[in-house]
Design a protein around this motif. Structure first.
Motif, PDB file in Angstrom:
ATOM      1  N   THR A   1      11.208  -5.825  -0.725  1.00 31.01           N
ATOM      2  CA  THR A   1       9.794  -5.873  -1.113  1.00 31.01           C
ATOM      3  C   THR A   1       9.097  -7.127  -0.607  1.00 31.01           C
ATOM      4  O   THR A   1       8.015  -7.455  -1.084  1.00 31.01           O
ATOM      5  CB  THR A   1       9.666  -5.797  -2.638  1.00 31.01           C
ATOM      6  OG1 THR A   1      10.428  -6.862  -3.244  1.00 31.01           O
ATOM      7  CG2 THR A   1      10.177  -4.478  -3.168  1.00 31.01           C
TER       8      THR A   1
ATOM      9  N   SER B   1       6.850  -9.444   1.734  1.00 26.85           N
ATOM     10  CA  SER B   1       5.634  -9.139   2.483  1.00 26.85           C
ATOM     11  C   SER B   1       5.911  -9.130   3.987  1.00 26.85           C
ATOM     12  O   SER B   1       6.733  -9.903   4.491  1.00 26.85           O
ATOM     13  CB  SER B   1       4.546 -10.173   2.169  1.00 26.85           C
ATOM     14  OG  SER B   1       3.405  -9.955   2.978  1.00 26.85           O
ATOM     15  N   ALA B   2       5.186  -8.255   4.694  1.00 23.25           N
ATOM     16  CA  ALA B   2       5.348  -8.127   6.143  1.00 23.25           C
ATOM     17  C   ALA B   2       4.164  -8.695   6.909  1.00 23.25           C
ATOM     18  O   ALA B   2       4.021  -8.414   8.100  1.00 23.25           O
ATOM     19  CB  ALA B   2       5.536  -6.654   6.515  1.00 23.25           C
TER      20      ALA B   2
ATOM     21  N   ASN C   1       2.034  -3.006  10.695  1.00 20.20           N
ATOM     22  CA  ASN C   1       2.006  -2.023   9.602  1.00 20.20           C
ATOM     23  C   ASN C   1       2.045  -2.718   8.238  1.00 20.20           C
ATOM     24  O   ASN C   1       2.815  -2.341   7.334  1.00 20.20           O
ATOM     25  CB  ASN C   1       3.170  -1.047   9.724  1.00 20.20           C
ATOM     26  CG  ASN C   1       3.151  -0.255  11.019  1.00 20.20           C
ATOM     27  OD1 ASN C   1       2.084   0.075  11.535  1.00 20.20           O
ATOM     28  ND2 ASN C   1       4.325   0.029  11.552  1.00 20.20           N
TER      29      ASN C   1
ATOM     30  N   GLN D   1       0.854  -0.436   5.243  1.00 17.51           N
ATOM     31  CA  GLN D   1       1.852   0.562   4.878  1.00 17.51           C
ATOM     32  C   GLN D   1       3.026  -0.076   4.143  1.00 17.51           C
ATOM     33  O   GLN D   1       3.534   0.485   3.168  1.00 17.51           O
ATOM     34  CB  GLN D   1       2.341   1.290   6.137  1.00 17.51           C
ATOM     35  CG  GLN D   1       1.290   2.151   6.821  1.00 17.51           C
ATOM     36  CD  GLN D   1       0.415   1.374   7.778  1.00 17.51           C
ATOM     37  OE1 GLN D   1       0.312   0.151   7.672  1.00 17.51           O
ATOM     38  NE2 GLN D   1      -0.221   2.070   8.707  1.00 17.51           N
ATOM     39  N   LYS D   2       3.451  -1.260   4.625  1.00 16.75           N
ATOM     40  CA  LYS D   2       4.568  -1.956   3.965  1.00 16.75           C
ATOM     41  C   LYS D   2       4.165  -2.409   2.569  1.00 16.75           C
ATOM     42  O   LYS D   2       4.978  -2.360   1.622  1.00 16.75           O
ATOM     43  CB  LYS D   2       4.989  -3.161   4.798  1.00 16.75           C
ATOM     44  CG  LYS D   2       6.181  -3.940   4.239  1.00 16.75           C
ATOM     45  CD  LYS D   2       7.408  -3.065   4.151  1.00 16.75           C
ATOM     46  CE  LYS D   2       8.676  -3.900   3.913  1.00 16.75           C
ATOM     47  NZ  LYS D   2       8.635  -4.629   2.647  1.00 16.75           N
TER      48      LYS D   2
ATOM     49  N   ASN E   1       6.024  -1.426  -0.882  1.00 20.37           N
ATOM     50  CA  ASN E   1       6.468  -2.440  -1.848  1.00 20.37           C
ATOM     51  C   ASN E   1       5.973  -2.112  -3.247  1.00 20.37           C
ATOM     52  O   ASN E   1       6.714  -2.240  -4.228  1.00 20.37           O
ATOM     53  CB  ASN E   1       5.971  -3.816  -1.421  1.00 20.37           C
ATOM     54  CG  ASN E   1       6.635  -4.299  -0.139  1.00 20.37           C
ATOM     55  OD1 ASN E   1       7.607  -3.704   0.323  1.00 20.37           O
ATOM     56  ND2 ASN E   1       6.112  -5.367   0.434  1.00 20.37           N
TER      57      ASN E   1
END
Length: 398
Positions: free
Chosen positions: A277, A279-280, A290, A293-294, A298
């Motif tokens: 989970t 952060s991206a 993305n 979307q990530k 999460n």
């Protein structure tokens, strides 16, 4: 923990908030002291030295002296225990960090019941607990208070409700003795799928509640910081979030109790939820891809209560919960053992490309988890390359 709903009067609520603020202030001071220490410097002050400093501070600042010394000293004890847990190699606790107002609220009272604090029942549905500076505070008597409680903690939630939790380790659920093993596969669409075929969904906000939450979030973004309107909107959002949290906790409690009563061995995936989970969004120099979307994934993972369910299972059935490596459990056929990502046609459908077995994808993964199968990354079509399947034990020659 045995948790009850506190029912303080407005005057008592003000005292409870003062106690929370003072406990948070003392904790943050201790964190600041230890943040200046590094190898080569004199060691940070310990608990006894911090108590002497607290006595001097109370003599110098009247607002601090007006508070409860029991609450303030207990904050130092909690910090000392947190630092000991951080340095313990057998413990995975993180380093104690700052506590934020409105988010990390609460204080703890310890000691012998009947001397430092006490509990009494005043009616069929009401009890009272002794809180420093607030005296007797009513709470909802939903069940009997455990006799072995040696401390309690008072906390508010985002909805403005107060709770008191008595520290007592609950008795484990006895094993049924049937010898049955169950696998639990955790997901987003289906929060928990059992190897028996049961699909369990964690209750969340309804459609109308989600619409209202989005409207409130837009209204919060337009409200001026520090205004009364912003405070009202935050309380409304907090009530919705607290309702969602209550439903998730209730589901986890009932589900973990039911599973612990029915099965002797419970096998789950050993997932690293914190890493999953994360952060991206990346950095300014190297932005992520993305990201929206990530972020949605999460939120779905956190709302499903993956970690809460396994934690309650481990508390309900200590020693009976086993963690299996999660690699390729969703791509492995539970009938023939073939591992192929093409067998997972969709979120809910699994159709093996080797033997033609068809079933629910989550239940198929749960069966693999129950058998303790994690699979390997080796693939094959069965003709030019070997097919992944269950290894067979060779007979020992005489």
């Amino acid at each position: 923990m045995s948790r009850y709903r506190l029912l303080p009067t407005p005057a008592q609520e003000a005292v409870l908030r003062d106690n929370c603020g003072q406990a948070r202030y003392i904790w943050n001071l201790a964190v600041e002291q230890h943040s200046h220490w590094h190898p080569g410097r004199t060691s940070a002050p310990g608990y006894l030295e911090q108590c002497r400093q607290l006595t001097a501070a109370r003599a110098e600042h009247p607002w601090l002296a007006a508070g409860s010394s029991v609450v303030q000293q207990q904050a130092l004890r909690d910090f000392t225990q947190a630092m000991a847990a951080f340095y313990d190699p057998a413990n995975s606790a993180r380093r104690p960090s700052w506590r934020k107002a409105g988010r990390d609220e609460g204080f703890r009272i310890t000691g012998r019941r009947g001397r430092q604090w006490d509990v009494r029942r005043v009616s069929r549905k009401t009890g009272q607990v002794w809180v420093p500076k607030a005296e007797w505070v009513r709470f909802r008597w939903s069940r009997a208070v455990p006799p072995g409680a040696k401390s309690y903690r008072v906390t508010p939630d985002r909805a403005g409700r107060w709770h008191v939790a008595f520290a007592v380790a609950p008795a484990p659920v006895p094993a049924p003795g049937s010898g049955q093993v169950v696998g639990v596969d955790r997901g987003v669409a289906v929060a928990a799928a059992l190897s028996t075929g049961e699909l369990l969904r964690c209750p969340a906000l309804t459609g109308r509640e989600r619409i209202r939450l989005r409207r409130l979030q837009r209204k919060l973004a337009r409200a001026r910081r520090g205004s009364n309107r912003r405070a009202r909107v935050k309380r409304a959002i907090g009530r919705l979030r607290a309702r969602e949290t209550d439903r998730r906790k209730d589901w986890a409690e009932k589900t973990s109790t039911s599973v612990a009563r029915r099965f002797d061995v419970i096998r789950v995936e050993g997932l690293q939820i914190g890493n999953m989970t994360r952060s991206a969004k990346g950095t300014r120099e190297n932005p992520g891809r993305n990201v929206r979307q990530k972020a949605g994934l999460n939120r779905g993972i956190l709302v499903s209560g993956w970690g809460l369910l396994v934690r309650r299972l481990e508390e309900r059935a200590p020693g009976r919960v086993e963690k299996v490596k999660p690699h390729y459990t969703s791509q492995r056929c539970s009938a023939c053992g073939r591992v192929d990502r093409g067998s997972r046609e969709s979120q809910a459908v699994f159709r093996c490309t080797a033997c033609g077995f068809t079933g629910n994808a989550d239940v198929n993964a749960a069966i693999n988890i129950a058998a303790g199968h994690a699979g390997t990354a080796r693939g094959g079509d069965g003709i030019t390359r070997p097919v992944n399947r269950e290894p067979h034990l060779l007979l020992q020659s005489a």
